[in-house]
Design a protein around this motif. Structure first.
Motif, PDB file in Angstrom:
ATOM      1  N   VAL A  12       0.824  -1.231   0.022  1.00 14.00           N
ATOM      2  CA  VAL A  12      -0.004   0.026   0.095  1.00 14.00           C
ATOM      3  C   VAL A  12       0.828   1.097   0.036  1.00 14.00           C
ATOM      4  CG1 VAL A  12      -1.535   1.399   1.235  1.00 14.00           C
ATOM      5  CG2 VAL A  12      -1.968  -1.188   1.118  1.00 14.00           C
ATOM      6  N   ARG A  13       1.970   1.051   0.938  1.00 11.87           N
ATOM      7  CA  ARG A  13       2.966   2.359   0.915  1.00 11.87           C
ATOM      8  C   ARG A  13       3.685   2.421  -0.283  1.00 11.87           C
ATOM      9  NH1 ARG A  13       3.797   4.581   5.315  1.00 11.87           N
ATOM     10  NH2 ARG A  13       3.676   2.675   6.744  1.00 11.87           N
ATOM     11  N   ASN A  30       2.936  -0.097  11.393  1.00 11.47           N
ATOM     12  CA  ASN A  30       3.090   1.435  11.224  1.00 11.47           C
ATOM     13  C   ASN A  30       2.128   1.787  10.104  1.00 11.47           C
ATOM     14  OD1 ASN A  30       4.251   3.880  10.712  1.00 11.47           O
ATOM     15  ND2 ASN A  30       6.228   2.857  10.129  1.00 11.47           N
ATOM     16  N   THR A  31       1.188   2.799  10.350  1.00 12.93           N
ATOM     17  CA  THR A  31       0.286   3.218   9.251  1.00 12.93           C
ATOM     18  C   THR A  31       0.527   4.637   9.266  1.00 12.93           C
ATOM     19  OG1 THR A  31      -1.469   3.537  10.761  1.00 12.93           O
ATOM     20  CG2 THR A  31      -1.483   1.553   9.618  1.00 12.93           C
ATOM     21  N   GLU A  32       1.614   5.186   9.553  1.00 10.87           N
ATOM     22  CA  GLU A  32       2.022   6.713   9.420  1.00 10.87           C
ATOM     23  C   GLU A  32       2.167   6.864   8.076  1.00 10.87           C
ATOM     24  OE1 GLU A  32       5.841   9.837  10.687  1.00 10.87           O
ATOM     25  OE2 GLU A  32       5.588   8.021  11.765  1.00 10.87           O
ATOM     26  N   GLY A  33       1.416   7.854   7.661  1.00 12.35           N
ATOM     27  CA  GLY A  33       1.293   8.536   6.347  1.00 12.35           C
ATOM     28  C   GLY A  33       0.296   7.977   5.563  1.00 12.35           C
TER      29      GLY A  33
END
Length: 80
Positions: A12-13, A30-33
């Motif tokens: 996804v990133r 870690n879903t930061e951003g």
């Protein structure tokens, strides 16, 4: 199908689509951003399974299974 949540987040990133997760799994990722949105409504139910040793004679397991069975029946309007 990618089974590792971390790999899914990595894709996804990198811009390769979206991923769906149980909300509880987001605590360890870690879903930061990234944008996260809860899904709601009757179509968002998820099937789960329980796993235990067949020879487990623990009375707590029996009570747990009875409680879960009753809760499922009540949620489906079947009563006892």
């Amino acid at each position: 199908m990618i089974r590792s949540p971390r790999r899914q987040i990595g894709l996804v990133r990198a811009g390769f689509g979206i991923a769906l997760f149980p909300e509880s799994s987001l605590l360890s990722l870690n879903t930061e951003g990234l944008l996260t949105r809860p899904l709601a409504g009757p179509a968002t139910e998820m099937e789960i399974v329980g796993v235990w040793l067949a020879e487990n004679a623990n009375p707590a397991l029996r009570r747990f299974l009875e409680t879960i069975t009753l809760a499922v029946r009540e949620s489906q309007g079947q009563g006892s």
